[in-house]
Design a protein around this motif. Structure first.
Motif, PDB file in Angstrom:
ATOM      1  N   SER A 140      28.298  38.594  38.140  1.00 19.25           N
ATOM      2  CA  SER A 140      29.514  39.401  38.155  1.00 19.25           C
ATOM      3  C   SER A 140      30.575  38.856  37.212  1.00 19.25           C
ATOM      4  N   PHE A 141      30.429  37.596  36.772  1.00 17.01           N
ATOM      5  CA  PHE A 141      31.381  37.042  35.825  1.00 17.01           C
ATOM      6  C   PHE A 141      30.918  37.359  34.407  1.00 17.01           C
ATOM      7  N   PRO A 142      31.828  37.787  33.550  1.00 16.54           N
ATOM      8  CA  PRO A 142      31.423  38.192  32.204  1.00 16.54           C
ATOM      9  C   PRO A 142      31.175  37.003  31.288  1.00 16.54           C
ATOM     10  N   LEU A 181      42.636  45.280  24.622  1.00 23.44           N
ATOM     11  CA  LEU A 181      43.286  44.167  25.310  1.00 23.44           C
ATOM     12  C   LEU A 181      43.707  44.578  26.719  1.00 23.44           C
ATOM     13  N   SER A 182      44.206  45.806  26.851  1.00 22.64           N
ATOM     14  CA  SER A 182      44.609  46.311  28.161  1.00 22.64           C
ATOM     15  C   SER A 182      43.404  46.441  29.086  1.00 22.64           C
ATOM     16  N   ARG A 183      42.297  46.940  28.552  1.00 17.82           N
ATOM     17  CA  ARG A 183      41.078  47.087  29.358  1.00 17.82           C
ATOM     18  C   ARG A 183      40.536  45.723  29.779  1.00 17.82           C
ATOM     19  N   LEU A 184      40.635  44.765  28.863  1.00 18.10           N
ATOM     20  CA  LEU A 184      40.190  43.411  29.163  1.00 18.10           C
ATOM     21  C   LEU A 184      41.004  42.830  30.321  1.00 18.10           C
ATOM     22  N   ALA A 185      42.320  43.036  30.269  1.00 20.65           N
ATOM     23  CA  ALA A 185      43.189  42.531  31.333  1.00 20.65           C
ATOM     24  C   ALA A 185      42.841  43.175  32.673  1.00 20.65           C
ATOM     25  N   GLN A 186      42.585  44.476  32.671  1.00 23.12           N
ATOM     26  CA  GLN A 186      42.231  45.174  33.906  1.00 23.12           C
ATOM     27  C   GLN A 186      40.906  44.667  34.470  1.00 23.12           C
ATOM     28  N   ASP A 187      39.930  44.495  33.583  1.00 24.82           N
ATOM     29  CA  ASP A 187      38.614  44.022  34.026  1.00 24.82           C
ATOM     30  C   ASP A 187      38.708  42.619  34.613  1.00 24.82           C
ATOM     31  N   TRP A 188      39.426  41.745  33.930  1.00 27.28           N
ATOM     32  CA  TRP A 188      39.542  40.365  34.409  1.00 27.28           C
ATOM     33  C   TRP A 188      40.334  40.288  35.706  1.00 27.28           C
ATOM     34  N   SER A 190      40.378  42.610  38.007  1.00 30.52           N
ATOM     35  CA  SER A 190      39.502  43.117  39.069  1.00 30.52           C
ATOM     36  C   SER A 190      38.479  42.072  39.506  1.00 30.52           C
ATOM     37  N   LEU A 191      38.152  41.138  38.612  1.00 29.38           N
ATOM     38  CA  LEU A 191      37.202  40.072  38.932  1.00 29.38           C
ATOM     39  C   LEU A 191      37.884  38.827  39.492  1.00 29.38           C
ATOM     40  N   GLY A 192      39.216  38.860  39.571  1.00 31.88           N
ATOM     41  CA  GLY A 192      39.936  37.699  40.064  1.00 31.88           C
ATOM     42  C   GLY A 192      40.121  36.620  39.018  1.00 31.88           C
ATOM     43  N   LEU A 193      39.874  36.950  37.747  1.00 32.43           N
ATOM     44  CA  LEU A 193      40.049  35.974  36.671  1.00 32.43           C
ATOM     45  C   LEU A 193      41.495  35.942  36.176  1.00 32.43           C
ATOM     46  N   LEU A 194      42.237  37.010  36.441  1.00 32.32           N
ATOM     47  CA  LEU A 194      43.677  37.050  36.217  1.00 32.32           C
ATOM     48  C   LEU A 194      44.344  37.399  37.539  1.00 32.32           C
ATOM     49  N   THR A 195      45.535  36.883  37.757  1.00 36.85           N
ATOM     50  CA  THR A 195      46.273  37.260  38.957  1.00 36.85           C
ATOM     51  C   THR A 195      46.798  38.683  38.795  1.00 36.85           C
ATOM     52  N   PRO A 196      47.176  39.349  39.893  1.00 38.60           N
ATOM     53  CA  PRO A 196      47.858  40.642  39.761  1.00 38.60           C
ATOM     54  C   PRO A 196      49.161  40.472  38.987  1.00 38.60           C
ATOM     55  N   ARG A 197      49.733  41.586  38.533  1.00 41.93           N
ATOM     56  CA  ARG A 197      50.960  41.534  37.737  1.00 41.93           C
ATOM     57  C   ARG A 197      52.073  40.782  38.460  1.00 41.93           C
ATOM     58  N   PRO A 198      52.815  39.964  37.708  1.00 44.98           N
ATOM     59  CA  PRO A 198      52.638  39.637  36.290  1.00 44.98           C
ATOM     60  C   PRO A 198      51.416  38.741  36.107  1.00 44.98           C
ATOM     61  N   ARG A 199      50.506  39.170  35.276  1.00 46.08           N
ATOM     62  CA  ARG A 199      49.206  38.512  35.184  1.00 46.08           C
ATOM     63  C   ARG A 199      49.312  37.092  34.634  1.00 46.08           C
ATOM     64  N   ARG A 200      48.506  36.207  35.258  1.00 47.22           N
ATOM     65  CA  ARG A 200      48.390  34.826  34.791  1.00 47.22           C
ATOM     66  C   ARG A 200      46.918  34.428  34.817  1.00 47.22           C
ATOM     67  N   VAL A 201      46.562  33.489  33.971  1.00 48.85           N
ATOM     68  CA  VAL A 201      45.196  32.972  33.933  1.00 48.85           C
ATOM     69  C   VAL A 201      44.936  32.163  35.201  1.00 48.85           C
ATOM     70  N   THR A 202      43.819  32.420  35.868  1.00 49.26           N
ATOM     71  CA  THR A 202      43.477  31.693  37.087  1.00 49.26           C
ATOM     72  C   THR A 202      42.632  30.462  36.753  1.00 49.26           C
ATOM     73  N   TYR A 203      42.439  29.618  37.768  1.00 47.59           N
ATOM     74  CA  TYR A 203      41.566  28.459  37.604  1.00 47.59           C
ATOM     75  C   TYR A 203      40.160  28.907  37.218  1.00 47.59           C
ATOM     76  N   ALA A 204      39.726  30.025  37.784  1.00 47.76           N
ATOM     77  CA  ALA A 204      38.371  30.502  37.512  1.00 47.76           C
ATOM     78  C   ALA A 204      38.192  30.840  36.037  1.00 47.76           C
ATOM     79  N   LEU A 205      39.157  31.537  35.445  1.00 51.21           N
ATOM     80  CA  LEU A 205      39.049  31.900  34.033  1.00 51.21           C
ATOM     81  C   LEU A 205      39.168  30.660  33.150  1.00 51.21           C
ATOM     82  N   ARG A 206      40.047  29.751  33.542  1.00 44.80           N
ATOM     83  CA  ARG A 206      40.181  28.503  32.783  1.00 44.80           C
ATOM     84  C   ARG A 206      38.849  27.743  32.765  1.00 44.80           C
ATOM     85  N   LEU A 207      38.206  27.677  33.931  1.00 46.71           N
ATOM     86  CA  LEU A 207      36.941  26.956  34.020  1.00 46.71           C
ATOM     87  C   LEU A 207      35.834  27.701  33.289  1.00 46.71           C
ATOM     88  N   LEU A 208      35.909  29.029  33.287  1.00 49.79           N
ATOM     89  CA  LEU A 208      34.879  29.821  32.623  1.00 49.79           C
ATOM     90  C   LEU A 208      34.853  29.547  31.123  1.00 49.79           C
TER      91      LEU A 208
END
Length: 213
Positions: A140-142, A181-188, A190-208
């Motif tokens: 499920s992770f891209p 870029l907008s679609r990328l933000a929405q996809d990430w 939805s996967l929990g890789l970005l927080t809800p607005r205001p969006r921030r990078v999560t630990y999961a995306l950093r580790l990915l």
């Protein structure tokens, strides 16, 4: 471990404010079902929070968290005792729940914001642990291409972790469209890789991005 005594409906309603704040920062919130609050996270993980007590039936003073995914390792469970977030040792906060009439006790001495921030951090670390370099990233992770990794690193290094689409497009507009870029933000998100607005990078995306080096 389930609580020995279940809180009243009023006590659960009082505690809702904590989880509503967490839900604003971590996607995947299912809601309160019965006596628990549930998050469905990417990677097939279900996280459960329960309100429990450590002293008497009338004193509810700890939130217990549990994750179903065994790959979470050390992050599989966590406790958040209200007393830990008290601003004074002599007046620890708790929910006084007597015969169904619940109310906050010592609420003014409760640093609830810190508890919420640490619960958010636990959920994000939980996601990060599941995709650590020591395990196989779930399908499920891209897979992130080189440009996407550059965008994430720029957000971390230049924007203090903020996924600001306007600033990111200003930096990478010659290589990615606003729509993409907008679609990328929405996809990430939805996967929990970005927080809800205001969006921030999560630990999961950093580790990915570190995993895919």
């Amino acid at each position: 471990m389930p609580p020995l005594f279940y809180p009243s409906f009023q006590a659960l309603s009082l505690a809702d404010v904590i989880f509503e704040e967490i839900a604003d920062r971590v996607s995947g919130f299912i809601g309160r079902l019965g006596a628990g609050w549930y998050w469905r996270l990417a990677g097939g993980t279900l996280a459960t929070f329960r309100l429990d007590c450590s002293v008497t039936e009338e004193r509810w003073d700890v939130i217990r968290a549990q994750a179903t995914n065994p790959r979470a390792g050390l992050f599989n469970s966590a406790d958040f005792p209200f007393a830990l977030y008290a601003t004074t040792l002599s007046s620890p906060p708790y929910i006084h729940d007597l015969q169904g009439a619940a109310e906050w006790a010592n609420r003014l001495y409760f640093n609830m914001g810190v508890l919420i921030a640490e619960a958010v951090q636990w959920l994000q670390m939980l996601q990060a642990a599941i995709i650590s370099p020591h395990v196989t990233p779930p399908a499920s992770f891209p897979y992130l291409n080189s440009l996407e990794r550059e965008i994430v690193r720029y957000a971390l290094e230049a924007l203090d972790g903020r996924f600001d689409q306007a600033k990111l497009h200003a930096a990478f507009g010659d290589r990615i469209s606003r729509r993409r870029l907008s679609r990328l933000a929405q996809d990430w998100e939805s996967l929990g890789l970005l927080t809800p607005r205001p969006r921030r990078v999560t630990y999961a995306l950093r580790l990915l991005i570190e995993t895919e080096k």
